[in-house]
Design a protein around this motif. Structure first.
Motif, PDB file in Angstrom:
ATOM      1  N   GLU A 102       0.820  -1.208   0.000  1.00 53.79           N
ATOM      2  CA  GLU A 102       0.000   0.000   0.000  1.00 53.79           C
ATOM      3  C   GLU A 102       0.854   1.257   0.000  1.00 53.79           C
ATOM      4  OE1 GLU A 102      -2.395  -0.834   3.423  1.00 53.79           O
ATOM      5  OE2 GLU A 102      -4.038  -1.680   2.214  1.00 53.79           O
ATOM      6  N   ARG A 103       1.964   1.238   0.722  1.00 58.28           N
ATOM      7  CA  ARG A 103       2.857   2.395   0.713  1.00 58.28           C
ATOM      8  C   ARG A 103       3.457   2.600  -0.677  1.00 58.28           C
ATOM      9  NH1 ARG A 103       8.016   3.843   4.692  1.00 58.28           N
ATOM     10  NH2 ARG A 103       8.783   5.581   3.419  1.00 58.28           N
ATOM     11  N   SER A 104       3.894   1.516  -1.296  1.00 56.08           N
ATOM     12  CA  SER A 104       4.460   1.615  -2.643  1.00 56.08           C
ATOM     13  C   SER A 104       3.420   2.150  -3.623  1.00 56.08           C
ATOM     14  CB  SER A 104       4.956   0.246  -3.109  1.00 56.08           C
ATOM     15  OG  SER A 104       5.987  -0.227  -2.263  1.00 56.08           O
ATOM     16  N   HIS A 105       2.185   1.683  -3.473  1.00 58.98           N
ATOM     17  CA  HIS A 105       1.104   2.162  -4.344  1.00 58.98           C
ATOM     18  C   HIS A 105       0.846   3.645  -4.130  1.00 58.98           C
ATOM     19  CE1 HIS A 105      -3.423   2.642  -4.978  1.00 58.98           C
ATOM     20  NE2 HIS A 105      -2.874   2.617  -6.172  1.00 58.98           N
ATOM     21  N   ASP A 106       0.816   4.078  -2.895  1.00 55.30           N
ATOM     22  CA  ASP A 106       0.556   5.490  -2.591  1.00 55.30           C
ATOM     23  C   ASP A 106       1.613   6.394  -3.211  1.00 55.30           C
ATOM     24  OD1 ASP A 106      -1.666   4.738  -1.162  1.00 55.30           O
ATOM     25  OD2 ASP A 106      -0.699   4.865   0.795  1.00 55.30           O
ATOM     26  N   GLU A 107       2.864   5.925  -3.233  1.00 56.98           N
ATOM     27  CA  GLU A 107       3.950   6.749  -3.751  1.00 56.98           C
ATOM     28  C   GLU A 107       4.046   6.734  -5.278  1.00 56.98           C
ATOM     29  OE1 GLU A 107       7.599   5.557  -1.966  1.00 56.98           O
ATOM     30  OE2 GLU A 107       7.035   6.231   0.044  1.00 56.98           O
ATOM     31  N   ALA A 108       3.539   5.666  -5.900  1.00 54.00           N
ATOM     32  CA  ALA A 108       3.794   5.460  -7.323  1.00 54.00           C
ATOM     33  C   ALA A 108       2.877   6.258  -8.246  1.00 54.00           C
ATOM     34  CB  ALA A 108       3.706   3.973  -7.655  1.00 54.00           C
ATOM     35  N   GLY A 109       1.668   6.588  -7.785  1.00 57.69           N
ATOM     36  CA  GLY A 109       0.744   7.304  -8.645  1.00 57.69           C
ATOM     37  C   GLY A 109       0.367   6.522  -9.888  1.00 57.69           C
ATOM     38  N   LEU A 110       0.014   5.254  -9.728  1.00 57.93           N
ATOM     39  CA  LEU A 110      -0.234   4.368 -10.865  1.00 57.93           C
ATOM     40  C   LEU A 110      -1.650   4.520 -11.401  1.00 57.93           C
ATOM     41  CD1 LEU A 110       1.465   1.214  -9.342  1.00 57.93           C
ATOM     42  CD2 LEU A 110       2.368   2.627 -11.194  1.00 57.93           C
ATOM     43  N   PHE A 153      -5.436  -3.781  -2.091  1.00 56.99           N
ATOM     44  CA  PHE A 153      -4.762  -4.891  -1.439  1.00 56.99           C
ATOM     45  C   PHE A 153      -5.556  -5.305  -0.206  1.00 56.99           C
ATOM     46  CE2 PHE A 153      -1.384  -2.629  -3.675  1.00 56.99           C
ATOM     47  CZ  PHE A 153      -0.748  -3.670  -4.327  1.00 56.99           C
ATOM     48  N   ALA A 154      -5.503  -6.596   0.113  1.00 52.74           N
ATOM     49  CA  ALA A 154      -6.216  -7.103   1.275  1.00 52.74           C
ATOM     50  C   ALA A 154      -5.401  -8.196   1.941  1.00 52.74           C
ATOM     51  CB  ALA A 154      -7.587  -7.649   0.870  1.00 52.74           C
ATOM     52  N   VAL A 155      -5.446  -8.209   3.273  1.00 54.69           N
ATOM     53  CA  VAL A 155      -4.801  -9.283   4.028  1.00 54.69           C
ATOM     54  C   VAL A 155      -5.707 -10.504   3.997  1.00 54.69           C
ATOM     55  CG1 VAL A 155      -3.934 -10.005   6.279  1.00 54.69           C
ATOM     56  CG2 VAL A 155      -3.655  -7.631   5.546  1.00 54.69           C
ATOM     57  N   GLY A 156      -5.171 -11.617   3.542  1.00 54.55           N
ATOM     58  CA  GLY A 156      -5.970 -12.832   3.483  1.00 54.55           C
ATOM     59  C   GLY A 156      -5.135 -14.020   3.059  1.00 54.55           C
ATOM     60  N   ASP A 157      -5.640 -15.201   3.345  1.00 57.16           N
ATOM     61  CA  ASP A 157      -4.974 -16.451   2.979  1.00 57.16           C
ATOM     62  C   ASP A 157      -5.334 -16.787   1.533  1.00 57.16           C
ATOM     63  OD1 ASP A 157      -3.985 -18.986   2.682  1.00 57.16           O
ATOM     64  OD2 ASP A 157      -4.903 -19.796   4.490  1.00 57.16           O
ATOM     65  N   ALA A 158      -4.330 -16.835   0.672  1.00 55.01           N
ATOM     66  CA  ALA A 158      -4.588 -17.119  -0.740  1.00 55.01           C
ATOM     67  C   ALA A 158      -5.247 -18.481  -0.935  1.00 55.01           C
ATOM     68  CB  ALA A 158      -3.280 -17.066  -1.518  1.00 55.01           C
ATOM     69  N   THR A 159      -5.014 -19.404  -0.004  1.00 57.82           N
ATOM     70  CA  THR A 159      -5.548 -20.758  -0.159  1.00 57.82           C
ATOM     71  C   THR A 159      -6.947 -20.908   0.417  1.00 57.82           C
ATOM     72  OG1 THR A 159      -4.628 -21.550   1.947  1.00 57.82           O
ATOM     73  CG2 THR A 159      -3.200 -21.663   0.009  1.00 57.82           C
ATOM     74  N   ALA A 160      -7.469 -19.875   1.077  1.00 53.83           N
ATOM     75  CA  ALA A 160      -8.785 -19.959   1.719  1.00 53.83           C
ATOM     76  C   ALA A 160      -9.892 -19.982   0.669  1.00 53.83           C
ATOM     77  CB  ALA A 160      -8.973 -18.791   2.675  1.00 53.83           C
ATOM     78  N   PRO A 161     -11.033 -20.593   0.991  1.00 59.21           N
ATOM     79  CA  PRO A 161     -12.116 -20.714   0.010  1.00 59.21           C
ATOM     80  C   PRO A 161     -12.939 -19.443  -0.181  1.00 59.21           C
ATOM     81  CG  PRO A 161     -12.741 -21.794   2.064  1.00 59.21           C
ATOM     82  CD  PRO A 161     -11.307 -21.361   2.224  1.00 59.21           C
ATOM     83  N   GLY A 162     -12.651 -18.382   0.537  1.00 59.75           N
ATOM     84  CA  GLY A 162     -13.505 -17.194   0.500  1.00 59.75           C
ATOM     85  C   GLY A 162     -13.307 -16.273  -0.685  1.00 59.75           C
ATOM     86  N   HIS A 163     -12.455 -16.619  -1.634  1.00 57.18           N
ATOM     87  CA  HIS A 163     -12.178 -15.723  -2.761  1.00 57.18           C
ATOM     88  C   HIS A 163     -12.868 -16.157  -4.050  1.00 57.18           C
ATOM     89  CE1 HIS A 163      -9.171 -14.281  -0.011  1.00 57.18           C
ATOM     90  NE2 HIS A 163      -8.428 -15.359  -0.120  1.00 57.18           N
ATOM     91  N   ALA A 164     -13.855 -17.042  -3.932  1.00 54.10           N
ATOM     92  CA  ALA A 164     -14.475 -17.625  -5.124  1.00 54.10           C
ATOM     93  C   ALA A 164     -15.077 -16.559  -6.038  1.00 54.10           C
ATOM     94  CB  ALA A 164     -15.545 -18.643  -4.723  1.00 54.10           C
ATOM     95  N   GLU A 165     -15.802 -15.615  -5.472  1.00 54.73           N
ATOM     96  CA  GLU A 165     -16.447 -14.589  -6.301  1.00 54.73           C
ATOM     97  C   GLU A 165     -15.404 -13.705  -6.974  1.00 54.73           C
ATOM     98  OE1 GLU A 165     -19.738 -10.958  -5.925  1.00 54.73           O
ATOM     99  OE2 GLU A 165     -19.305 -12.260  -4.212  1.00 54.73           O
ATOM    100  N   LEU A 166     -14.379 -13.329  -6.212  1.00 55.91           N
ATOM    101  CA  LEU A 166     -13.314 -12.492  -6.770  1.00 55.91           C
ATOM    102  C   LEU A 166     -12.633 -13.189  -7.931  1.00 55.91           C
ATOM    103  CD1 LEU A 166     -11.673  -9.820  -6.346  1.00 55.91           C
ATOM    104  CD2 LEU A 166     -10.138 -11.164  -4.896  1.00 55.91           C
ATOM    105  N   LEU A 167     -12.346 -14.487  -7.770  1.00 59.49           N
ATOM    106  CA  LEU A 167     -11.673 -15.234  -8.826  1.00 59.49           C
ATOM    107  C   LEU A 167     -12.570 -15.403 -10.044  1.00 59.49           C
ATOM    108  CD1 LEU A 167      -9.918 -18.043  -6.717  1.00 59.49           C
ATOM    109  CD2 LEU A 167      -8.906 -15.946  -7.616  1.00 59.49           C
TER     110      LEU A 167
END
Length: 391
Positions: free
Chosen positions: A283-291, A297-311
């Motif tokens: 998030e700091r890198s994003h704030d500075e980059a002006g992209l 960004f979100a804190v979460g376990d990539a292997t968890a089943p809760g990302h089905a809709e996002l994927l």
């Protein structure tokens, strides 16, 4: 990157049998590269995919990080590894480290003596509390010549002495940006502990990769070969540009390397990472980059089943798992998501091959080997997978 054909690296420690970390040190670089390519292609087994020219590396002075076990005595410490008897082998002159790291190691050894930091005795028969305090020195150098130094100790008992002598260290290492005290109380081979005390005003090391600067916190992961890491991100940008995805999900996003490089006008990029420190860095890198585009960004376990809709809503999913790979469950969820393209960055071709076998609906169409780890059999591999259209 024209590093192919370089001569074999000479190392007195290897010749003397003191250090065998570089298991391929006696092999010519062209031979190393050809063997890695042949092994990777055989493992992936996709004969129809296009393999691009490999990204080569410097054969020496490429590692941006030194992980040094401290042994010996406070007056005469060794920085390096332990031999089979538990005694220190000094590797301050290791030819793999980038110059800013190599130049810092003698100064840090002098600091150990000056601050009277007794190395932890792994092999001795003394009770743990009498075995000394200093375990490791973890040193990372940036492309701009700045340093992050982490002093790994058994307890905080030496903190006052370290703080007392910090002005001397900063005078000797004016490019020292971050210094921390990491507490690892266990009598085990674990490299670092959970507690990190920052002793400097800055707590991140900027790693400039072209137009993007990534901020590394003490516990952040970053590839050990900065030049090849930059080439990895450039390849991802080039391949993704041809796909023109509107929605990108970066699992295992770490400090945001892929996510930030893949930002583009009109594109939504979401990074998922289990480490809160890494997300704060991203998030700091994003704030500075002006992209351009929308990046989150979100804190979460990539292997968890809760990302089905996002994927399921993504056009491209990027995965950069640890050496153990994705595993069957996450591979199954990606298979079920229906995402048109997967971009898989792997540091272990064996687990990459296992995971690819789980993707029944995807075909590898593009691959590239990046020699992140010269003098060893290890390699980074980038593979693009395309979902097969149902008839």
């Amino acid at each position: 990157m024209g590093h192919a054909g370089l001569a074999v690296l000479d190392c007195a420690h290897f010749d003397a049998g003191e250090c065998r970390s570089c298991t391929w040190l006696g092999r010519g670089y062209d031979d190393q590269l050809a063997t890695k390519q042949a092994t990777t292609r055989a493992l992936v087994g996709a004969t129809a995919m296009v393999w691009e020219e490999p990204v080569t590396s410097r054969h020496a002075a490429f590692r941006n990080k030194a992980k040094m076990v401290v042994a010996g005595s406070a007056a005469a410490p060794t920085l390096g590894i332990l031999d089979p008897r538990g005694l220190g082998v000094d590797l301050r002159d290791c030819g793999l480290h980038i110059p800013v790291v190599t130049d810092a190691l003698p100064v840090l050894a002098a600091f150990v003596a000056r601050a009277d930091l007794t190395p932890y005795d792994v092999a001795g028969d003394l009770p743990v509390g009498q075995r000394g305090e200093l375990k490791h020195l973890l040193v990372t150098g940036s492309p701009d010549g700045e340093l992050m130094v982490r002093i790994v100790v058994r307890s905080r008992s030496t903190e006052a002495r370290i703080r007392k002598h910090l002005p001397w260290l900063r005078a000797e290492l004016p490019h020292l940006r971050v210094l921390t005290l990491n507490v690892q109380p266990e009598h085990s081979a674990v490299l670092e502990g959970e507690q990190e005390i920052v002793l400097t005003g800055q707590d991140t090391l900027p790693m400039r990769l072209g137009a993007i600067t990534l901020h590394l916190r003490p516990r952040s992961f970053f590839q050990t070969n900065t030049e090849v890491a930059a080439a990895l991100y450039r390849a991802a940008v080039d391949w993704t540009a041809e796909l023109a995805p509107q929605r990108v999900v970066d699992l295992y996003c770490g400090v945001g390397g892929f996510a930030l490089h893949l930002a583009a006008p009109g594109r939504t990029v979401t990074g998922i990472e289990i480490s809160a420190d890494a997300i704060a860095s991203a998030e700091r890198s994003h704030d500075e980059a002006g992209l351009p585009g929308e990046i989150g960004f979100a804190v979460g376990d990539a292997t968890a089943p809760g990302h089905a809709e996002l994927l399921s809503e993504a056009d491209l999913v990027v995965v950069n798992p640890p050496r153990r790979g994705l595993g069957h469950e996450l591979a199954r969820r990606l298979e079920e998501s229906g995402v048109p393209h997967l971009l898989y960055s792997s540091c272990n071709p064996e687990t990459l091959a296992r995971d690819l076998a789980d993707f029944a609906s995807y075909t590898p169409v593009r691959g590239r080997l990046l020699d992140m780890f010269p003098q060893t059999p290890h390699a980074e591999v980038l593979v693009l997978l395309e979902r097969q259209r149902s008839e």
